[in-house]
Design a protein around this motif. Sequence first.
Motif, PDB file in Angstrom:
ATOM      1  N   LEU A 122       7.531   3.330   0.945  1.00  0.00           N
ATOM      2  CA  LEU A 122       6.469   4.272   1.333  1.00  0.00           C
ATOM      3  C   LEU A 122       5.592   4.632   0.136  1.00  0.00           C
ATOM      4  O   LEU A 122       4.377   4.730   0.265  1.00  0.00           O
ATOM      5  CB  LEU A 122       7.081   5.538   1.936  1.00  0.00           C
ATOM      6  CG  LEU A 122       7.674   5.388   3.340  1.00  0.00           C
ATOM      7  CD1 LEU A 122       8.417   6.648   3.736  1.00  0.00           C
ATOM      8  CD2 LEU A 122       6.588   5.055   4.340  1.00  0.00           C
ATOM      9  N   ARG A 123       6.223   4.798  -1.004  1.00  0.00           N
ATOM     10  CA  ARG A 123       5.445   5.129  -2.216  1.00  0.00           C
ATOM     11  C   ARG A 123       4.503   3.988  -2.580  1.00  0.00           C
ATOM     12  O   ARG A 123       3.340   4.200  -2.933  1.00  0.00           O
ATOM     13  CB  ARG A 123       6.390   5.429  -3.366  1.00  0.00           C
ATOM     14  CG  ARG A 123       5.675   5.856  -4.614  1.00  0.00           C
ATOM     15  CD  ARG A 123       6.652   6.354  -5.661  1.00  0.00           C
ATOM     16  NE  ARG A 123       5.936   6.711  -6.851  1.00  0.00           N
ATOM     17  CZ  ARG A 123       6.214   6.239  -8.052  1.00  0.00           C
ATOM     18  NH1 ARG A 123       7.245   5.435  -8.210  1.00  0.00           N
ATOM     19  NH2 ARG A 123       5.508   6.600  -9.084  1.00  0.00           N
ATOM     20  N   LYS A 124       5.000   2.757  -2.485  1.00  0.00           N
ATOM     21  CA  LYS A 124       4.153   1.608  -2.795  1.00  0.00           C
ATOM     22  C   LYS A 124       3.046   1.419  -1.776  1.00  0.00           C
ATOM     23  O   LYS A 124       1.964   0.944  -2.100  1.00  0.00           O
ATOM     24  CB  LYS A 124       4.991   0.330  -2.893  1.00  0.00           C
ATOM     25  CG  LYS A 124       5.834   0.263  -4.143  1.00  0.00           C
ATOM     26  CD  LYS A 124       6.522  -1.064  -4.272  1.00  0.00           C
ATOM     27  CE  LYS A 124       7.277  -1.095  -5.584  1.00  0.00           C
ATOM     28  NZ  LYS A 124       7.588  -2.426  -6.026  1.00  0.00           N
ATOM     29  N   ALA A 125       3.299   1.785  -0.512  1.00  0.00           N
ATOM     30  CA  ALA A 125       2.310   1.617   0.535  1.00  0.00           C
ATOM     31  C   ALA A 125       1.266   2.739   0.555  1.00  0.00           C
ATOM     32  O   ALA A 125       0.213   2.573   1.156  1.00  0.00           O
ATOM     33  CB  ALA A 125       3.013   1.572   1.903  1.00  0.00           C
ATOM     34  N   ALA A 126       1.562   3.827  -0.133  1.00  0.00           N
ATOM     35  CA  ALA A 126       0.629   4.969  -0.136  1.00  0.00           C
ATOM     36  C   ALA A 126      -0.625   4.632  -0.913  1.00  0.00           C
ATOM     37  O   ALA A 126      -0.609   3.816  -1.844  1.00  0.00           O
ATOM     38  CB  ALA A 126       1.310   6.183  -0.760  1.00  0.00           C
ATOM     39  N   PRO A 127      -1.747   5.233  -0.533  1.00  0.00           N
ATOM     40  CA  PRO A 127      -2.982   5.000  -1.282  1.00  0.00           C
ATOM     41  C   PRO A 127      -2.833   5.456  -2.728  1.00  0.00           C
ATOM     42  O   PRO A 127      -2.144   6.430  -3.025  1.00  0.00           O
ATOM     43  CB  PRO A 127      -4.022   5.835  -0.556  1.00  0.00           C
ATOM     44  CG  PRO A 127      -3.349   6.494   0.581  1.00  0.00           C
ATOM     45  CD  PRO A 127      -1.913   6.159   0.557  1.00  0.00           C
ATOM     46  N   ALA A 128      -3.488   4.750  -3.614  1.00  0.00           N
ATOM     47  CA  ALA A 128      -3.381   5.052  -5.061  1.00  0.00           C
ATOM     48  C   ALA A 128      -4.058   6.337  -5.433  1.00  0.00           C
ATOM     49  O   ALA A 128      -4.877   6.918  -4.888  1.00  0.00           O
ATOM     50  CB  ALA A 128      -3.969   3.925  -5.872  1.00  0.00           C
TER      51      ALA A 128
END
Length: 112
Positions: free
Chosen positions: A106-112
Amino acid sequence: NLQLNPERWTGYNGSHVWRAIYEENCLKSALSVDDMCYEERVLYRLLSGMHASINIHIALHSKPPKRASGETEWGSDIKKFMDLFAEHPDRLKNLHFSFVVLLRALRKAAPA
């Protein structure tokens, strides 16, 4: 929709489904987790964690409400929970592992 159909005890024995899931993912050839390669161990732990999560929800909601006494909520079955997890701390460790992997994804998929 899990809000309309929450995980709970239905009386259905799905052990053959779980056996197929583990065996059809090339996990039956190893005698133990220690005999598996790294990728197989990760897959096994993820599947085991998902299995544990479902079983916890089933134990949490396994006793139907007693309508005669006005109950509306499903009750917990502590014995079922203890039967599934008391002698198997690895199952809870695998549940934790699965949640950590989910949170990282989820952290990796979240917008930067």
